[in-house]
Design a protein around this motif. Structure first.
Motif, PDB file in Angstrom:
ATOM      1  N   VAL A 118      82.359  66.683  84.462  1.00 21.72           N
ATOM      2  CA  VAL A 118      83.640  66.396  84.772  1.00 21.72           C
ATOM      3  C   VAL A 118      84.681  66.011  83.595  1.00 21.72           C
ATOM      4  O   VAL A 118      84.184  65.794  82.366  1.00 21.72           O
ATOM      5  CB  VAL A 118      83.606  64.894  85.555  1.00 21.72           C
ATOM      6  N   CYS A 128      81.428  55.728  91.084  1.00 20.88           N
ATOM      7  CA  CYS A 128      82.060  57.011  90.414  1.00 20.88           C
ATOM      8  C   CYS A 128      83.140  57.747  91.277  1.00 20.88           C
ATOM      9  O   CYS A 128      82.861  57.795  92.680  1.00 20.88           O
ATOM     10  CB  CYS A 128      81.064  58.163  90.211  1.00 20.88           C
ATOM     11  N   ALA A 176      84.848  60.167  89.800  1.00 15.42           N
ATOM     12  CA  ALA A 176      85.286  61.591  88.998  1.00 15.42           C
ATOM     13  C   ALA A 176      85.635  62.826  89.834  1.00 15.42           C
ATOM     14  O   ALA A 176      84.478  62.936  90.736  1.00 15.42           O
ATOM     15  CB  ALA A 176      84.270  61.701  87.915  1.00 15.42           C
ATOM     16  N   CYS A 189      80.429  53.936  82.075  1.00 14.75           N
ATOM     17  CA  CYS A 189      80.266  55.295  82.703  1.00 14.75           C
ATOM     18  C   CYS A 189      79.052  55.422  83.469  1.00 14.75           C
ATOM     19  O   CYS A 189      77.893  55.645  82.708  1.00 14.75           O
ATOM     20  CB  CYS A 189      80.866  56.438  82.103  1.00 14.75           C
ATOM     21  N   HIS A 233      92.005  61.075  89.586  1.00 15.43           N
ATOM     22  CA  HIS A 233      90.349  60.979  90.367  1.00 15.43           C
ATOM     23  C   HIS A 233      90.527  61.254  91.481  1.00 15.43           C
ATOM     24  O   HIS A 233      91.510  61.786  92.254  1.00 15.43           O
ATOM     25  CB  HIS A 233      89.919  59.571  89.979  1.00 15.43           C
ATOM     26  N   CYS A 290      86.822  63.255  83.428  1.00 14.96           N
ATOM     27  CA  CYS A 290      87.124  61.864  83.438  1.00 14.96           C
ATOM     28  C   CYS A 290      87.301  61.574  81.985  1.00 14.96           C
ATOM     29  O   CYS A 290      86.184  61.754  81.302  1.00 14.96           O
ATOM     30  CB  CYS A 290      86.178  61.108  84.140  1.00 14.96           C
TER      31      CYS A 290
END
Length: 334
Positions: free
Chosen positions: A117, A157, A159, A129, A148, A119
């Motif tokens: 990802v 999450c 992401a 994370c 997102h 992110c």
């Protein structure tokens, strides 16, 4: 300086054995994602096994009209293959919109499917994370979350999955073929991508040392009328805020068949099955497209900065279906 070990594999079995024997091992193809993550200190790998010498870069015809795409085929080569352009134009368009010309010349198809990802909290190496360090939290929930996901999210999450071509492959029911320590297997691509739930660090069912060797796209006449639209902050190389793969078959004014998938909004490449189900048998009109788009986005979960993705995705779906209908019409653009 972080020490790295490097070796080249000349056979699939050799590559699999080398990586599976070392918990810090990883495959290296185009390197357009893996090298970045190693440099950032995000990827824990210190053994890179170069697989570019493996014979996995062909695009082959399958009985019945489908195609088998080798995992080491480069994005540009696949995008411009005449068979892809003719049978699956949505795949070609997704690849060409997926990266810069230079990256597409290097990036492999298998690597694209497995890319991590984008992110910023995942990639900075220090923010909490759950995807990088399970159990530490998700900084994006109350942070900068404009880019997102709004579909398939969890409290652990949000992401967004970054691949463009995966969106097209999900729409066309592709299959992922792999070889690992336990042997060869096939996974439907929609099952290949795992929503985060409470284990966001587990993104796919591959075991350590399992190598993607190919993806197969089944014959699907509808795919020849497909298109891929990508909406982003700039028209040059950029990841999607929203993207849509659409293909439509209309008979007697009614939707006879449809394929619809979204990028930029889901934690996985998002097959819009609610919208598809609502469209089958419905009039092929803007009103039907608007209603189907609203049905698909009804379960969206938005955060402070990404609520705009709901109306943007709805408009993208309507536009994608409208343009797909024009392509499918007799004498329509090709």
């Amino acid at each position: 300086m972080r020490p790295l070990r490097y070796t080249r594999a000349t056979e699939v079995e050799q590559a699999v054995a080398t990586v599976s024997a070392d918990p810090a091992g990883a495959f290296l193809a185009g390197g357009t994602t893996e090298v970045d993550l190693v440099r950032l200190g995000v990827a824990p790998h210190d053994l890179l096994v170069d697989i570019n010498d493996l014979p996995l870069d062909d695009v082959e015809d399958l009985p019945g009209g489908g195609l088998r795409i080798g995992a080491l085929a480069r994005m540009n080569d696949v995008a411009r293959d005449p068979r892809i352009v003719a049978r699956y134009p949505g795949i070609s368009q997704a690849l060409l919109l997926g990266a810069s010309e230079q990256l597409r010349n290097m990036a492999s198809m298998g690597g694209n499917l497995c890319q991590r990802v984008r992110c910023a909290y995942f990639r900075d190496g220090v923010s909490p994370c759950n995807k990088r360090d399970p159990g530490t939290g998700c900084s994006a929930l109350d942070g900068q979350n404009r880019g997102h996901a709004i579909l398939g999210t969890s409290e652990h999450c949000i992401a967004t999955h970054p691949s463009d071509v995966a969106v097209a492959l999900v729409a066309f029911d592709a299959q992922v073929h792999s070889i690992g320590p336990s042997g060869a297997r096939m996974v439907a691509i929609e099952d290949f991508y795992l929503q985060p739930g409470d284990t966001p660090h587990i993104e796919h069912p591959l075991e350590h040392g399992e190598l993607i060797v190919a993806m197969e796209v089944p014959a699907l006449p509808l795919a020849a009328q497909s298109l891929y639209l990508k909406f982003r902050d700039r028209q040059s190389y950029e990841f999607a805020l929203v993207s849509v793969l659409a293909a439509l078959q209309v008979q007697d004014g009614l939707v006879a068949d449809v394929r619809l998938a979204l990028g930029g909004v889901g934690t996985v490449p998002w097959r819009a099955r609610r919208a598809e189900a609502q469209l089958i048998g419905a009039p092929a009109t803007t009103t039907s497209f608007v209603d189907a788009a609203a049905a698909e986005l009804r379960l969206a979960v938005v955060r402070e900065h990404n609520a705009f993705k709901v109306p943007l995705a709805q408009r993208a779906i309507v536009r994608g279906l409208s343009e797909a209908m024009a392509v499918a019409a007799p004498g329509g653009p090709r």
